[in-house]
Write a protein that holds these residues in place. Structure first.
Motif, mmCIF file in Angstrom:
data_model
loop_
_atom_site.group_PDB
_atom_site.id
_atom_site.type_symbol
_atom_site.label_atom_id
_atom_site.label_comp_id
_atom_site.label_asym_id
_atom_site.label_seq_id
_atom_site.Cartn_x
_atom_site.Cartn_y
_atom_site.Cartn_z
ATOM 1 N N PRO A 170 0.758 -1.174 -0.193
ATOM 2 C CA PRO A 170 0.036 0.009 -0.046
ATOM 3 C C PRO A 170 0.969 1.185 0.062
ATOM 4 C CG PRO A 170 -0.653 -1.673 1.634
ATOM 5 C CD PRO A 170 0.578 -1.992 1.022
ATOM 6 N N LEU A 171 0.421 2.364 -0.393
ATOM 7 C CA LEU A 171 0.876 3.540 -0.808
ATOM 8 C C LEU A 171 0.418 4.704 0.093
ATOM 9 C CD1 LEU A 171 3.260 5.557 -1.957
ATOM 10 C CD2 LEU A 171 1.342 5.704 -3.834
ATOM 11 N N ASN A 184 4.239 4.371 5.695
ATOM 12 C CA ASN A 184 5.041 5.768 5.776
ATOM 13 C C ASN A 184 6.076 5.334 4.693
ATOM 14 O OD1 ASN A 184 7.066 7.463 6.365
ATOM 15 N ND2 ASN A 184 6.430 8.073 8.182
ATOM 16 N N THR A 185 6.119 6.130 3.483
ATOM 17 C CA THR A 185 6.973 5.726 2.572
ATOM 18 C C THR A 185 8.540 5.765 2.900
ATOM 19 O OG1 THR A 185 5.496 6.602 0.875
ATOM 20 C CG2 THR A 185 7.764 6.568 0.159
ATOM 21 N N LEU A 186 9.043 6.590 3.828
ATOM 22 C CA LEU A 186 10.430 6.560 4.308
ATOM 23 C C LEU A 186 10.692 5.066 4.698
ATOM 24 C CD1 LEU A 186 12.850 8.071 5.410
ATOM 25 C CD2 LEU A 186 11.715 8.173 7.587
ATOM 26 N N ALA A 231 11.933 -1.298 2.213
ATOM 27 C CA ALA A 231 11.581 -2.464 2.400
ATOM 28 C C ALA A 231 11.234 -3.282 1.025
ATOM 29 C CB ALA A 231 10.127 -2.878 3.179
ATOM 30 N N SER A 232 11.455 -2.421 -0.159
ATOM 31 C CA SER A 232 11.105 -3.232 -1.437
ATOM 32 C C SER A 232 11.686 -2.257 -2.415
ATOM 33 C CB SER A 232 9.550 -2.926 -1.508
ATOM 34 O OG SER A 232 8.981 -3.246 -2.743
ATOM 35 N N CYS A 233 11.957 -2.896 -3.684
ATOM 36 C CA CYS A 233 12.178 -2.110 -4.720
ATOM 37 C C CYS A 233 11.273 -0.992 -4.978
ATOM 38 C CB CYS A 233 12.705 -3.005 -5.932
ATOM 39 S SG CYS A 233 14.292 -3.806 -5.875
ATOM 40 N N HIS A 234 11.532 0.167 -5.633
ATOM 41 C CA HIS A 234 10.472 0.922 -6.009
ATOM 42 C C HIS A 234 10.860 1.725 -7.182
ATOM 43 C CE1 HIS A 234 13.051 2.792 -2.780
ATOM 44 N NE2 HIS A 234 13.062 3.976 -3.523
ATOM 45 N N PHE A 235 9.774 2.504 -7.733
ATOM 46 C CA PHE A 235 9.948 3.458 -8.682
ATOM 47 C C PHE A 235 9.401 4.752 -8.042
ATOM 48 C CE2 PHE A 235 9.525 -0.486 -11.423
ATOM 49 C CZ PHE A 235 10.760 -0.333 -11.979
ATOM 50 N N ALA A 236 9.574 5.602 -8.684
ATOM 51 C CA ALA A 236 8.998 6.987 -8.313
ATOM 52 C C ALA A 236 8.437 7.649 -9.553
ATOM 53 C CB ALA A 236 9.834 8.156 -7.522
ATOM 54 N N VAL A 255 6.712 11.012 -6.324
ATOM 55 C CA VAL A 255 5.880 10.202 -5.530
ATOM 56 C C VAL A 255 6.596 8.525 -5.617
ATOM 57 C CG1 VAL A 255 3.781 8.797 -4.992
ATOM 58 C CG2 VAL A 255 3.954 11.172 -5.649
ATOM 59 N N ASP A 256 7.218 8.209 -4.673
ATOM 60 C CA ASP A 256 7.945 6.801 -4.837
ATOM 61 C C ASP A 256 6.590 5.577 -4.400
ATOM 62 O OD1 ASP A 256 10.853 7.020 -4.488
ATOM 63 O OD2 ASP A 256 9.831 8.571 -3.156
ATOM 64 N N PHE A 257 6.760 4.429 -5.011
ATOM 65 C CA PHE A 257 5.646 3.228 -5.066
ATOM 66 C C PHE A 257 6.519 2.067 -4.947
ATOM 67 C CE2 PHE A 257 5.815 4.626 -9.297
ATOM 68 C CZ PHE A 257 5.528 3.095 -10.177
ATOM 69 N N MET A 258 5.849 1.256 -4.188
ATOM 70 C CA MET A 258 6.772 -0.277 -4.082
ATOM 71 C C MET A 258 6.533 -1.426 -4.874
ATOM 72 S SD MET A 258 6.845 1.960 -1.431
ATOM 73 C CE MET A 258 5.218 1.850 -0.605
ATOM 74 N N VAL A 259 7.424 -1.817 -5.420
ATOM 75 C CA VAL A 259 6.984 -3.035 -6.718
ATOM 76 C C VAL A 259 8.036 -4.273 -6.201
ATOM 77 C CG1 VAL A 259 6.796 -1.159 -8.439
ATOM 78 C CG2 VAL A 259 8.908 -2.371 -8.280
ATOM 79 N N GLY A 260 8.592 -4.329 -5.199
ATOM 80 C CA GLY A 260 9.564 -5.332 -4.968
ATOM 81 C C GLY A 260 8.916 -6.595 -4.231
#
Length: 405
Positions: free
Chosen positions: A265-266, A331-333, A338-343, A374-379
C-alpha cells in the motif's frame, strides 16, 4: 546515553552533519515537539548558528481541506516561499520529521489536494530543485505519533503501539550501542553495490514477477547510481533518509514500457492507495487501475504532464531489515526501504557529469521534470531484474527478490 538522545545525535551529526555557524531548520509535527527540541539541543551543541522550527499540524491541515474557502487552494503565500528560499540560500541543514497520519485526508476532495500540490510545486520549484541538486544537506527521519502508531499496530493500546513503533524505528535506523559505526559499515556495503552497478553501465533493466509485472526500463546515457551517503554542494557529507536501504538512479523519460504491479500500500496525500497497476508506453503512464484510492492516485498523476513519467529507479533487497521486520509502516520513508520501488514525477539529476551540464542538457538526455515525486513499491519475494548492457549482454541483477552480487 539513552537511545532517544543517541538517535537525535546521529541525525544531527551524521544525517545532516551540522557545521559550526550553520543554520538548521527542523520541520516537525506538533506531536513530535519533544523530539524536535532534543534535535535543536544537539544541533546547538554541534555549533548551529540558529535552529528554526517549522511546525505541522495534521488536525489543522484536515480542517483546512474540509472547511476552508475554496479560493485558498489555488494560493501560496509569498512569505512562505521566501522563508524556505532564505534558508536554502543560507545553505541551512534541513531535518524533516515524517510522521503524518496516513489517512488524515481520506474524506477530503482529491481536487483540492491536487490544486494545492500544483500551486505549491509551481511556487516552490526553485527550492525543490536546490534540494534535489543537494545545494544544502537534508535528512528525512521519523518518530512515532499516536495515530500513526495505532495504524501500524492495530488492536493494542495507544501506549503499546507507540512503544512498538519506537522499537521498530530504533532498529531500522540502526540506533545501536555505536550507531555511527553501524551506519559507516552500512554505507560502505551500499557503496560497494553501487560501484558494481555503475561499472556495468546498463542500457536497460527488465523487471518480472508473479503478480504480473513485466516492465522494461531504459537508463539514460551517463546515468549514475547513488547510495546512502551523499555530498552537498557545501562539501558536507550527509544521509538524506534514515533509514535507507536503497541504491537509486533515474530512468530515461521515454524509455519505459510494459506493466508494473504495486507490492505494498502507498500512503499518498493523507490517503491509502492499494493494489494498483500502471501501464507504460514510451515512458508514459497510459492506464491506471487500483483496488483502493484510484481517484487519489489519478489526481496525483494528472498534476502535470511530467507526473505521467517515471523519475526514479531504486533497488532494495527483499531481505532488507525493514522487510524482514514484517511491519507495514504506511510511511514511505520506511516502506520504500523494504522493497524495490519506482517514483513517478521529478527526477534527481543522477548523472556522472551533472555538475558540468545545464538542466536543459540533462532534460534532453532523458531526465524527467514534474511538480511531484511519488515513490511506490514494486519489490516482491520473486522479483527478477535483468540488466542489459550496451553490447546486449544480459546480467542477472535480482533473483528471487535479492541482489545476486
Amino acid at each position: 546515553m539513552d537511545k532517544l538522545r543517541q538517535y537525535a545525535r546521529l541525525i544531527v551529526r551524521m544525517g545532516v552533519n551540522v557545521q559550526k555557524g550553520q543554520p538548521v531548520v527542523i520541520a516537525a509535527p506538533v506531536e513530535c515537539a519533544e523530539f524536535a527540541r532534543l534535535l535543536a539541543e544537539e544541533a546547538y551543541e554541534a555549533g548551529a548558528r540558529e535552529v528554526i522550527p517549522r511546525w505541522i499540524d495534521d488536525t489543522m491541515t484536515r480542517l483546512k481541506y474540509l472547511k476552508a474557502d475554496d479560493a485558498v487552494f489555488d494560493e501560496f503565500p509569498a512569505w512562505r516561499r521566501e522563508m524556505y528560499m532564505d534558508a536554502a540560500r543560507q545553505k541551512a541543514a534541513v531535518i524533516s520529521i515524517a510522521a503524518d497520519d496516513p489517512e488524515n485526508l481520506k474524506d477530503a476532495d482529491p481536487g483540492r489536494i491536487q490544486r494545492v500540490g500544483r500551486v505549491a510545486g509551481t511556487t516552490m520549484k526553485d527550492y525543490y530543485d536546490m534540494m534535489m541538486q543537494n545545494q544544502f544537506p537534508w535528512c528525512v527521519v521519523s518518530v512515532p505519533t499516536a495515530i500513526w502508531a495505532q495504524k501500524v499496530f492495530p488492536g493494542v493500546s495507544e501506549a503499546e503501539a507507540v512503544e512498538k513503533l519506537w522499537d521498530a524505528i530504533y532498529t531500522t535506523a540502526r540506533v545501536t550501542d555505536d550507531p555511527v559505526a553501524s551506519w559507516k559499515t552500512h554505507v560502505a556495503a551500499l557503496d560497494a553495490r553501487r560501484d558494481r552497478l555503475n561499472a556495468w553501465n546498463f542500457q536497460k533493466l527488465h523487471y518480472t514477477n508473479s503478480l504480473g509485472t513485466d516492465l522494461w526500463v531504459e537508463l539514460p546515457e551517463k546515468h549514475e547510481w547513488i547510495s546512502a551517503g551523499e555530498r552537498a554542494k557545501t562539501g558536507q557529507d550527509f544521509i538524506a533518509n534514515m533509514p535507507t536501504e536503497e541504491i537509486f538512479t533515474l530512468p530515461k523519460r521515454d524509455g519505459v514500457n510494459g506493466v508494473v504491479y504495486s507490492a505494498k500500500p502507498l500512503a499518498l496525500n493523507g490517503n491509502v492507495v492499494d493494489e494498483f497497476v500502471l501501464t507504460f508506453e514510451n515512458g508514459r503512464i497510459v492506464d491506471i487501475k487500483a483496488k483502493q484510492g484510484l481517484e487519489v492516485l489519478q489526481s496525483e498523476i494528472s498534476i502535470d504532464d511530467g507526473a505521467h513519467f517515471l523519475g526514479e529507479v531504486a533497488l532494495v533487497p527483499y531481505d532488507s531489515p525493514i522487510s524482514q521486520s514484517g511491519i507495514l509502516f504506511y510511511n514511505t520513508l520506511f516502506d520504500e526501504n523494504a522493497s524495490c520501488h519506482f517514483a513517478f514525477g521529478k527526477a534527481y539529476p543522477n548523472f556522472s557529469d551533472a555538475d558540468d551540464r545545464t538542466q536543459e542538457e540533462l532534460f534532453a538526455r532523458g531526465m524527467n521534470d514534474s511538480l511531484t515525486h511519488v515513490d511506490f513499491m514494486v519489490g516482491t519475494r520473486d522479483l527478477s531484474i535483468t540488466g542489459v548492457t550496451h553490447d546486449e549482454q544480459e546480467v542477472p541483477v535480482f533473483v528471487n527478490g535479492n541482489f545476486v552480487f
